[in-house]
Design a protein around this motif. Structure first.
Motif, PDB file in Angstrom:
ATOM      1  N   LEU A   1     -49.256 -28.367 -38.883  1.00 21.27           N
ATOM      2  CA  LEU A   1     -48.416 -27.168 -38.849  1.00 21.27           C
ATOM      3  C   LEU A   1     -48.598 -26.351 -37.578  1.00 21.27           C
ATOM      4  O   LEU A   1     -47.639 -25.775 -37.056  1.00 21.27           O
ATOM      5  CB  LEU A   1     -48.729 -26.280 -40.061  1.00 21.27           C
ATOM      6  CG  LEU A   1     -47.880 -26.490 -41.298  1.00 21.27           C
ATOM      7  CD1 LEU A   1     -48.375 -25.612 -42.440  1.00 21.27           C
ATOM      8  CD2 LEU A   1     -46.409 -26.178 -41.016  1.00 21.27           C
ATOM      9  N   ILE A   2     -49.820 -26.299 -37.068  1.00 14.63           N
ATOM     10  CA  ILE A   2     -50.064 -25.497 -35.860  1.00 14.63           C
ATOM     11  C   ILE A   2     -49.282 -26.088 -34.684  1.00 14.63           C
ATOM     12  O   ILE A   2     -48.580 -25.373 -33.970  1.00 14.63           O
ATOM     13  CB  ILE A   2     -51.573 -25.429 -35.507  1.00 14.63           C
ATOM     14  CG1 ILE A   2     -52.395 -24.927 -36.702  1.00 14.63           C
ATOM     15  CG2 ILE A   2     -51.799 -24.558 -34.277  1.00 14.63           C
ATOM     16  CD1 ILE A   2     -52.032 -23.567 -37.220  1.00 14.63           C
TER      17      ILE A   2
ATOM     18  N   MET B   1     -45.413 -25.621 -35.369  1.00 17.29           N
ATOM     19  CA  MET B   1     -44.949 -24.243 -35.164  1.00 17.29           C
ATOM     20  C   MET B   1     -44.960 -23.888 -33.683  1.00 17.29           C
ATOM     21  O   MET B   1     -44.049 -23.219 -33.177  1.00 17.29           O
ATOM     22  CB  MET B   1     -45.796 -23.237 -35.962  1.00 17.29           C
ATOM     23  CG  MET B   1     -45.723 -23.334 -37.478  1.00 17.29           C
ATOM     24  SD  MET B   1     -44.082 -23.484 -38.212  1.00 17.29           S
ATOM     25  CE  MET B   1     -43.304 -21.980 -37.654  1.00 17.29           C
ATOM     26  N   ALA B   2     -45.996 -24.323 -32.974  1.00 17.41           N
ATOM     27  CA  ALA B   2     -46.082 -24.035 -31.538  1.00 17.41           C
ATOM     28  C   ALA B   2     -44.927 -24.714 -30.797  1.00 17.41           C
ATOM     29  O   ALA B   2     -44.276 -24.100 -29.942  1.00 17.41           O
ATOM     30  CB  ALA B   2     -47.421 -24.508 -30.982  1.00 17.41           C
TER      31      ALA B   2
ATOM     32  N   LYS C   1     -42.004 -25.673 -32.011  1.00 16.76           N
ATOM     33  CA  LYS C   1     -40.727 -25.057 -32.356  1.00 16.76           C
ATOM     34  C   LYS C   1     -40.545 -23.731 -31.612  1.00 16.76           C
ATOM     35  O   LYS C   1     -39.449 -23.414 -31.144  1.00 16.76           O
ATOM     36  CB  LYS C   1     -40.636 -24.818 -33.875  1.00 16.76           C
ATOM     37  CG  LYS C   1     -40.481 -26.107 -34.662  1.00 16.76           C
ATOM     38  CD  LYS C   1     -39.868 -25.879 -36.034  1.00 16.76           C
ATOM     39  CE  LYS C   1     -40.791 -25.175 -37.000  1.00 16.76           C
ATOM     40  NZ  LYS C   1     -40.195 -25.132 -38.356  1.00 16.76           N
TER      41      LYS C   1
ATOM     42  N   LEU D   1     -34.855 -26.341 -35.623  1.00 19.08           N
ATOM     43  CA  LEU D   1     -35.935 -25.372 -35.866  1.00 19.08           C
ATOM     44  C   LEU D   1     -36.476 -25.406 -37.291  1.00 19.08           C
ATOM     45  O   LEU D   1     -37.438 -24.729 -37.608  1.00 19.08           O
ATOM     46  CB  LEU D   1     -35.447 -23.956 -35.523  1.00 19.08           C
ATOM     47  CG  LEU D   1     -35.147 -23.724 -34.044  1.00 19.08           C
ATOM     48  CD1 LEU D   1     -34.600 -22.311 -33.834  1.00 19.08           C
ATOM     49  CD2 LEU D   1     -36.393 -23.939 -33.181  1.00 19.08           C
ATOM     50  N   THR D   2     -35.836 -26.212 -38.165  1.00 16.80           N
ATOM     51  CA  THR D   2     -36.365 -26.313 -39.526  1.00 16.80           C
ATOM     52  C   THR D   2     -37.435 -27.413 -39.638  1.00 16.80           C
ATOM     53  O   THR D   2     -37.980 -27.635 -40.714  1.00 16.80           O
ATOM     54  CB  THR D   2     -35.244 -26.643 -40.551  1.00 16.80           C
ATOM     55  OG1 THR D   2     -34.677 -27.900 -40.194  1.00 16.80           O
ATOM     56  CG2 THR D   2     -34.162 -25.575 -40.556  1.00 16.80           C
ATOM     57  N   LEU D   3     -37.733 -28.094 -38.533  1.00 16.91           N
ATOM     58  CA  LEU D   3     -38.715 -29.194 -38.573  1.00 16.91           C
ATOM     59  C   LEU D   3     -39.983 -28.778 -39.318  1.00 16.91           C
ATOM     60  O   LEU D   3     -40.548 -27.722 -39.063  1.00 16.91           O
ATOM     61  CB  LEU D   3     -39.083 -29.627 -37.144  1.00 16.91           C
ATOM     62  CG  LEU D   3     -40.155 -30.728 -37.034  1.00 16.91           C
ATOM     63  CD1 LEU D   3     -39.646 -32.052 -37.576  1.00 16.91           C
ATOM     64  CD2 LEU D   3     -40.634 -30.898 -35.593  1.00 16.91           C
ATOM     65  N   ASN D   4     -40.398 -29.638 -40.229  1.00 16.74           N
ATOM     66  CA  ASN D   4     -41.597 -29.350 -41.012  1.00 16.74           C
ATOM     67  C   ASN D   4     -42.648 -30.432 -40.799  1.00 16.74           C
ATOM     68  O   ASN D   4     -42.319 -31.563 -40.457  1.00 16.74           O
ATOM     69  CB  ASN D   4     -41.223 -29.280 -42.495  1.00 16.74           C
ATOM     70  CG  ASN D   4     -42.009 -28.201 -43.203  1.00 16.74           C
ATOM     71  OD1 ASN D   4     -43.119 -27.852 -42.784  1.00 16.74           O
ATOM     72  ND2 ASN D   4     -41.458 -27.674 -44.267  1.00 16.74           N
TER      73      ASN D   4
END
Lengths: 205, 333
Positions: free
Chosen positions: B91-92, B95-96, B98, B322-325
């Motif tokens: 996730l880090i 998020m970075a 994105k 931007l919804t990439l998870n």
């Protein structure tokens, strides 16, 4: 001041654009599930609706915990990378202080976040958002004993039997708008709790 | 025009950022390993890993750009490992990536961690297709047939433990410190193949099974202990490693033959294994197979390999929004 506010530390996601003393756009969501997937589009929409670009802002406000470890890190990673790349001021704010911003009729307000096994993340604030007792990870009963001689209102989003907290965003912003901010590299979560592995490791020493 | 990929990898316990030119030239890479911290706990502690990733992410980004003497304006696209791996760690990076893609309005390219390991080979020499990839790591043991870029056909894999996992468990049994795999490999070199251990799943399939071999080592160590006999750690490590390498190389060579493929690439952390490298080198020379094994520094987790894989994904038009998870598990595709 043109700023972006991010709160992902509590159960209530807040993304807002504040220009000087005015909230240009605010997104509130009581459901912080699927946070990592939905947050960037929400931020994008906030900028679009406020008719601003990320490069227009000069300040970032972000809650840095306590709360859900993963939740804190999602908002804080965005804030860290944004502040670092845009070279703008970033101001961390306690999520408990944000919860205390609703104010009360009593002298003090005590925001609580359920930390499981009878523990809470708790703090004590006055109605001007001055911290009276530092935010901490504590047994709920111990905290109640500590403040029981004070005129206090407890608030929480969790099922602890207290009233829910609402946020007064401008109150929080006004309290912090002149803060110096921190170096983005040093902007880190305030978990208030070691990991279990670290706790066990320390016990074994 | 040259394509510069800024790649981010944070799937386990390494925070890494790299800038790769045209999928093959490493401009700069920074890897911040948390191994020393996790060694205190005998393995990676996910929550500690996540905490360390967020502490270091912007510093690693900055150092990488500084080393490359580049700014984000020079970057064509941003690639990131979205999975598989530890969800909090992934996730880090996600998020970075994105946030950077959003701020700088750059294409965002999602990269599968194993695709990264395979494409690490493109940093050594240009990958030739069709090829067979032997993927060996703490979480994977797979044979993959690729007729072209990003065409992954799974032809066999482990039915139980991954090879690296078996190494780590054997390390624990014979009392070798973390990280177990590399340390068992080191011990094996000082020993002889004296212990009678079974060759695992020696059949006609391309599947692997290491749990039986692992149990055999555990039982053997236990029985010797009961009898009051000291086990010879070096010899046991050597015997174990011989069986593992024998079956890996045997099935890999047979896959090359069956698919009539002349190119072999090795990928994943266990490709750093010395005996595996040596044996494959000898066998491939004999069979005139074009073998590529990444340098040791590209075998372990790093963002350079994500930049190489990201380049080909970018060229093929693979994009995330931007919804990439992050995904803890996901099939290679």
């Amino acid at each position: 001041m043109k700023s972006l506010f991010i709160n992902t530390s509590t159960k209530k996601l807040v993304i807002a654009i504040i220009v000087d003393n005015e909230i240009k756009y605010i997104y509130n969501d009581d459901n912080s599930n699927e946070l990592s997937g939905k947050i960037m589009p929400i931020i994008d929409e906030a900028f679009t609706k406020a008719n601003l670009k990320p490069t227009d802002i000069d300040t970032l406000f972000v809650t840095n915990g306590p709360g859900s470890f993963t939740g804190i890190r999602i908002g804080l990673t965005i804030a860290k990378v944004m502040a670092w790349s845009l070279k703008i001021r970033v101001i961390p704010i306690s999520s408990l202080e944000l919860m205390a911003s609703m104010g009360s009729d009593t002298q003090y307000i005590a925001p609580l976040i359920d930390a499981r096994r009878d523990y809470v993340f708790a703090g004590l604030y006055d109605n001007e958002l001055n911290s009276i007792i530092d935010d901490r990870h504590v047994l709920l009963d111990d905290f109640k004993n500590e403040v029981n001689n004070k005129d206090v209102t407890f608030v929480s989003h969790d099922d602890l039997g207290y009233i829910d907290s609402k946020y007064d965003l401008l109150k929080v912003i006004n309290k912090h708008r002149h803060d110096e901010g921190v170096n983005p590299h040093e902007l880190n979560p305030n978990y208030l709790k070691l990991t279990e592995a670290e706790e066990k490791f320390n016990e074994g020493r | 025009m040259d394509t510069y990929i800024l790649a981010i990898e944070s799937s386990c316990d390494e925070t890494s950022v790299s800038i790769i030119k045209n999928g093959s030239v490493e401009i700069s890479t920074v890897v911040l390993s948390q191994m020393d911290t996790h060694a205190n706990y005998g393995g990676v502690v996910p929550e500690i890993a996540s905490r360390m990733h967020i502490e270091n992410i912007t510093m690693v980004l900055e150092e990488c750009l500084t080393k490359a003497n580049m700014t984000m304006d020079d970057i064509t696209a941003i690639a990131v490992t979205y999975g598989p791996g530890l969800i909090g760690s992934l996730l880090i990076g996600v998020m970075a990536a994105k946030t950077l893609a959003y701020i700088y309005n750059k294409p965002l390219v999602p990269v599968h961690h194993i695709a990264g390991h395979i494409y690490a080979n493109n940093l050594v020499k240009e990958m030739q297709f069709p090829l067979i990839a032997l993927v060996v790591s703490g979480g994977h043991t797979e044979l993959v047939y690729m007729k072209d870029n990003y065409s992954f056909e799974f032809i066999g894999g482990t039915l139980d433990d991954a090879v690296g996992e078996a190494y780590d468990k054997v390390a624990r049994v014979i009392g070798v410190s973390y990280p177990g795999g590399p340390n068992v490999d080191r011990l094996a070199y000082e020993g002889n193949d004296t212990y009678n251990l079974p060759l695992p799943l020696d059949d006609d399939s391309f599947n692997f099974s290491f749990s039986g071999l692992k149990s055999a080592v555990i039982n053997l160590a236990h029985n010797e202990q009961q009898r009051g006999n000291e086990i010879n750690k070096e010899d046991l490590a050597c015997s174990f490693e011989n069986r593992v390498v024998d079956i890996l190389t045997k099935k890999t060579m047979r896959a090359l033959q069956k698919y009539n493929v002349k190119n072999l690439v090795v990928a994943g952390g266990v490709s750093a294994n010395r005996m595996l490298r040596e044996k494959l080198t000898i066998l491939c020379e004999k069979e005139s197979i074009n073998l590529t094994i990444p340098e040791i520094k590209y075998c372990t987790d790093n963002a350079a390999m994500i930049g190489a894989a990201g380049y080909f994904a970018y060229k093929l038009g693979r994009r995330a929004d931007l919804t990439l998870n992050a995904k803890a598990t996901d099939q290679l595709k």
